[in-house]
Write an enzyme that holds these catalytic residues in place. Structure first.
Site, PDB file in Angstrom:
ATOM      1  N   LYS A   1      40.994  76.602  26.850  1.00  0.00           N
ATOM      2  CA  LYS A   1      40.627  75.220  27.146  1.00  0.00           C
ATOM      3  C   LYS A   1      40.463  75.290  28.720  1.00  0.00           C
ATOM      4  CE  LYS A   1      42.356  71.272  28.330  1.00  0.00           C
ATOM      5  NZ  LYS A   1      43.614  70.235  28.489  1.00  0.00           N
TER       6      LYS A   1
ATOM      7  N   LEU B   1      47.077  63.231  28.144  1.00  0.00           N
ATOM      8  CA  LEU B   1      46.258  63.598  26.850  1.00  0.00           C
ATOM      9  C   LEU B   1      45.708  64.816  26.856  1.00  0.00           C
ATOM     10  CD1 LEU B   1      44.804  60.076  27.115  1.00  0.00           C
ATOM     11  CD2 LEU B   1      46.392  60.743  25.507  1.00  0.00           C
ATOM     12  N   PRO B   2      45.401  65.289  25.778  1.00  0.00           N
ATOM     13  CA  PRO B   2      44.648  66.784  25.440  1.00  0.00           C
ATOM     14  C   PRO B   2      43.574  67.011  26.213  1.00  0.00           C
ATOM     15  CG  PRO B   2      45.478  65.940  23.393  1.00  0.00           C
ATOM     16  CD  PRO B   2      45.614  64.763  24.273  1.00  0.00           C
TER      17      PRO B   2
ATOM     18  N   THR C   1      44.867  67.688  31.879  1.00  0.00           N
ATOM     19  CA  THR C   1      43.998  68.506  32.502  1.00  0.00           C
ATOM     20  C   THR C   1      42.436  68.357  31.802  1.00  0.00           C
ATOM     21  OG1 THR C   1      45.671  70.248  32.848  1.00  0.00           O
ATOM     22  CG2 THR C   1      43.405  70.991  33.053  1.00  0.00           C
TER      23      THR C   1
ATOM     24  N   LYS D   1      43.207  72.265  40.347  1.00  0.00           N
ATOM     25  CA  LYS D   1      43.998  72.652  39.079  1.00  0.00           C
ATOM     26  C   LYS D   1      43.043  73.828  38.432  1.00  0.00           C
ATOM     27  CE  LYS D   1      46.482  72.544  35.086  1.00  0.00           C
ATOM     28  NZ  LYS D   1      47.851  73.066  34.899  1.00  0.00           N
TER      29      LYS D   1
HETATM   30  P1  NAD Z   1      49.978  67.655  23.343  1.00  0.00           P
HETATM   31  O1  NAD Z   1      48.914  68.010  22.608  1.00  0.00           O
HETATM   32  O2  NAD Z   1      51.186  68.363  23.054  1.00  0.00           O
HETATM   33  O3  NAD Z   1      50.264  66.099  23.638  1.00  0.00           O
HETATM   34  C1  NAD Z   1      49.085  65.158  23.660  1.00  0.00           C
HETATM   35  C2  NAD Z   1      49.700  63.926  23.083  1.00  0.00           C
HETATM   36  O4  NAD Z   1      48.492  62.840  23.168  1.00  0.00           O
HETATM   37  C3  NAD Z   1      49.888  64.026  21.626  1.00  0.00           C
HETATM   38  O5  NAD Z   1      51.331  63.457  21.395  1.00  0.00           O
HETATM   39  C4  NAD Z   1      48.822  63.292  20.912  1.00  0.00           C
HETATM   40  O6  NAD Z   1      49.189  62.593  19.850  1.00  0.00           O
HETATM   41  C5  NAD Z   1      48.530  62.245  22.049  1.00  0.00           C
HETATM   42  N1  NAD Z   1      47.196  61.626  22.041  1.00  0.00           N
HETATM   43  C6  NAD Z   1      46.073  62.089  21.451  1.00  0.00           C
HETATM   44  N2  NAD Z   1      45.034  61.055  21.473  1.00  0.00           N
HETATM   45  C7  NAD Z   1      45.561  60.121  21.916  1.00  0.00           C
HETATM   46  C8  NAD Z   1      45.122  58.764  21.692  1.00  0.00           C
HETATM   47  N3  NAD Z   1      43.889  58.310  21.606  1.00  0.00           N
HETATM   48  N4  NAD Z   1      46.165  57.658  21.971  1.00  0.00           N
HETATM   49  C9  NAD Z   1      47.350  58.098  22.595  1.00  0.00           C
HETATM   50  N5  NAD Z   1      47.830  59.235  22.361  1.00  0.00           N
HETATM   51  C10 NAD Z   1      46.947  60.204  21.851  1.00  0.00           C
HETATM   52  O7  NAD Z   1      49.424  68.275  24.595  1.00  0.00           O
HETATM   53  P2  NAD Z   1      50.506  68.763  26.032  1.00  0.00           P
HETATM   54  O8  NAD Z   1      50.993  70.039  25.935  1.00  0.00           O
HETATM   55  O9  NAD Z   1      51.384  67.624  26.106  1.00  0.00           O
HETATM   56  O10 NAD Z   1      49.267  68.684  27.121  1.00  0.00           O
HETATM   57  C11 NAD Z   1      48.762  67.580  27.760  1.00  0.00           C
HETATM   58  C12 NAD Z   1      47.979  67.709  28.770  1.00  0.00           C
HETATM   59  O11 NAD Z   1      48.677  68.442  29.831  1.00  0.00           O
HETATM   60  C13 NAD Z   1      46.663  68.607  28.489  1.00  0.00           C
HETATM   61  O12 NAD Z   1      45.635  68.279  29.264  1.00  0.00           O
HETATM   62  C14 NAD Z   1      47.224  70.144  28.902  1.00  0.00           C
HETATM   63  O13 NAD Z   1      46.115  70.742  29.172  1.00  0.00           O
HETATM   64  C15 NAD Z   1      47.943  69.738  30.179  1.00  0.00           C
HETATM   65  N6  NAD Z   1      49.015  70.587  30.670  1.00  0.00           N
HETATM   66  C16 NAD Z   1      49.600  71.258  29.662  1.00  0.00           C
HETATM   67  C17 NAD Z   1      50.767  72.195  29.853  1.00  0.00           C
HETATM   68  C18 NAD Z   1      51.657  72.862  28.746  1.00  0.00           C
HETATM   69  O14 NAD Z   1      52.171  73.944  29.241  1.00  0.00           O
HETATM   70  N7  NAD Z   1      51.866  72.457  27.601  1.00  0.00           N
HETATM   71  C19 NAD Z   1      50.888  72.557  31.265  1.00  0.00           C
HETATM   72  C20 NAD Z   1      50.144  72.071  32.146  1.00  0.00           C
HETATM   73  C21 NAD Z   1      49.294  70.934  31.828  1.00  0.00           C
END
Ligand code: NAD
Length: 344
Positions: A291, A105-106, A140, A216
């Site tokens: 973030k 999740l975000p 994260t 991290k």
């Molecule tokens: P994203 O925003 O693309 O995906 C998050 C998903 O969570 C979305 O599809 C959203 O609809 C869903 N969501 C939000 N609230 C929800 C709820 N209450 N119930 C169900 N689903 C819900 O984010 P991401 O890029 O996939 O990143 C996810 C996590 O991984 C974050 O914490 C980010 O910091 C971490 N991360 C991301 C990357 C990257 O390169 N994108 C790399 C390492 C770590």
């Protein structure tokens, strides 16, 4: 060809589970997985997990964005191997009958909110005994929020909660080459590690619950600073008349070498295929860097750790992100902000 997508049908499923559970005792393989959060990372991680699980297992997916779960179901429908896929109608349904639930999740508020829905009212033990439940949060977030959620899981005795944030980006999530930083008691590692290895290439056990996130955030704090410092050093050298490729190559065999200089150099043409060489598209978004830096600053304040460069770094990312030609781009775009904002 087997269709391995099932749409939620509670009655049929509970009969099926009763059957599966009785099989489980003898076969020992059939298991249910919940996967919540199929965004940029989670979607691809869930694809790898689904592909590597045996066909006797079920993965139940949920995202508030129903387009994402529908796409996942459509893409896996025709596959003849891997776990069966079900679209859950709620967070709760994804977790209720799952031995393992993975969340991607975000932000901290999303994780707190989702676990609020999972834990209240208490989960039914009809299919899974609570001591057998495992929650793996790959989001994260800050270690304090993660520990609060873990505490809610543990004090209500509804399972075990570990943190496993990852690095490797969307490319690593798609290729299944992520590195996971695991915060977990020693006696849980042998259960968690094989699951994470279906979505990644390395699992580093960093310590007890919350330690994965601390590792991290420490790494990403350094990355945030190195990225700005590399942009400044490249800009400085170029102002002095140096060729960017010559300077980049020199740094990368010298003491200034770091990931932003070597792999993700912020100047166009220095590293072939880098985001800078395609107008900063793709890569690690500036909003995510901002973030993570904010989370690191918060966690540092809570630990009483002194950070000298954090406020300035945060200002750079905040101001850069507000510019139309930087917004939504890879975080190395701070080079554009620095090189165009300087005094003439
Ligand atoms: P994203 O925003 O693309 O995906 C998050 C998903 O969570 C979305 O599809 C959203 O609809 C869903 N969501 C939000 N609230 C929800 C709820 N209450 N119930 C169900 N689903 C819900 O984010 P991401 O890029 O996939 O990143 C996810 C996590 O991984 C974050 O914490 C980010 O910091 C971490 N991360 C991301 C990357 C990257 O390169 N994108 C790399 C390492 C770590």
């Amino acid at each position: 060809m087997r269709s391995n997508v099932r749409i939620s049908a509670p009655l049929v499923r509970s009969m099926l589970y009763a059957q599966r559970r009785s099989f489980s005792a003898s076969v020992g393989r059939q298991a249910n997985y919940g996967f919540i959060g199929l965004g940029q990372m989670g979607y691809n991680m869930a694809r790898n997990l689904q592909a590597k699980l045996p066909s006797s297992d079920t993965i139940r997916i949920y995202d508030i964005n129903s387009e994402s779960t529908k796409r996942f179901a459509d893409e896996t429908k025709a596959l003849s191997s891997g776990a069966a896929v079900e679209i859950a109608s709620s967070v709760r349904e994804a977790a209720e009958d799952s031995e393992t639930t993975i969340t991607v999740l975000p932000e901290p508020t999303h994780v707190t909110n989702v676990f609020g829905q999972i834990l209240k009212p208490p989960l039914s033990e009809a299919s899974v005994a609570n001591p057998d439940r495992l929650f793996i949060d790959c989001s994260t977030i800050d270690p304090t929020t993660s520990k609060e959620v873990a505490n809610a899981v543990h004090t209500t005795q509804q399972g075990r909660f570990v943190d496993a944030p990852m690095s490797g980006g969307v490319v690593g999530a798609t290729a299944g080459t992520l590195t996971f930083m695991l915060g977990s008691p020693d006696n849980m590692v042998s259960r968690v590690e094989p699951l994470l290895m279906m979505m990644g290439k390395k699992v580093i056990h960093c310590g007890t619950q919350g330690a994965g996130l601390s590792a991290k955030l420490a790494n990403n704090y350094l990355l945030a600073i190195n990225n700005i410092a590399t942009a400044e050093a490249m800009n400085l050298g170029m102002k002095w008349g140096l060729d960017p490729k010559v300077l980049g190559n020199l740094i990368n065999i010298s003491t200034g070498k770091c990931w932003p200089s070597e792999i993700n150099n912020p100047v166009e043409g220095v590293v072939e295929g880098s985001p800078a060489s395609r107008d900063y598209t793709g890569g690690f978004g500036i909003a995510l860097m901002k973030k993570d830096l904010g989370l690191a600053i918060k966690a540092a304040a809570e630990a009483g750790a002194r950070l000298e460069l954090s406020d300035k770094a945060r200002q750079v990312y905040e101001e850069a992100e507000q510019r139309e030609d930087c917004k939504g781009r890879d975080f190395s775009v701070v080079y554009r902000y620095i090189s165009s904002a300087e005094s003439k």
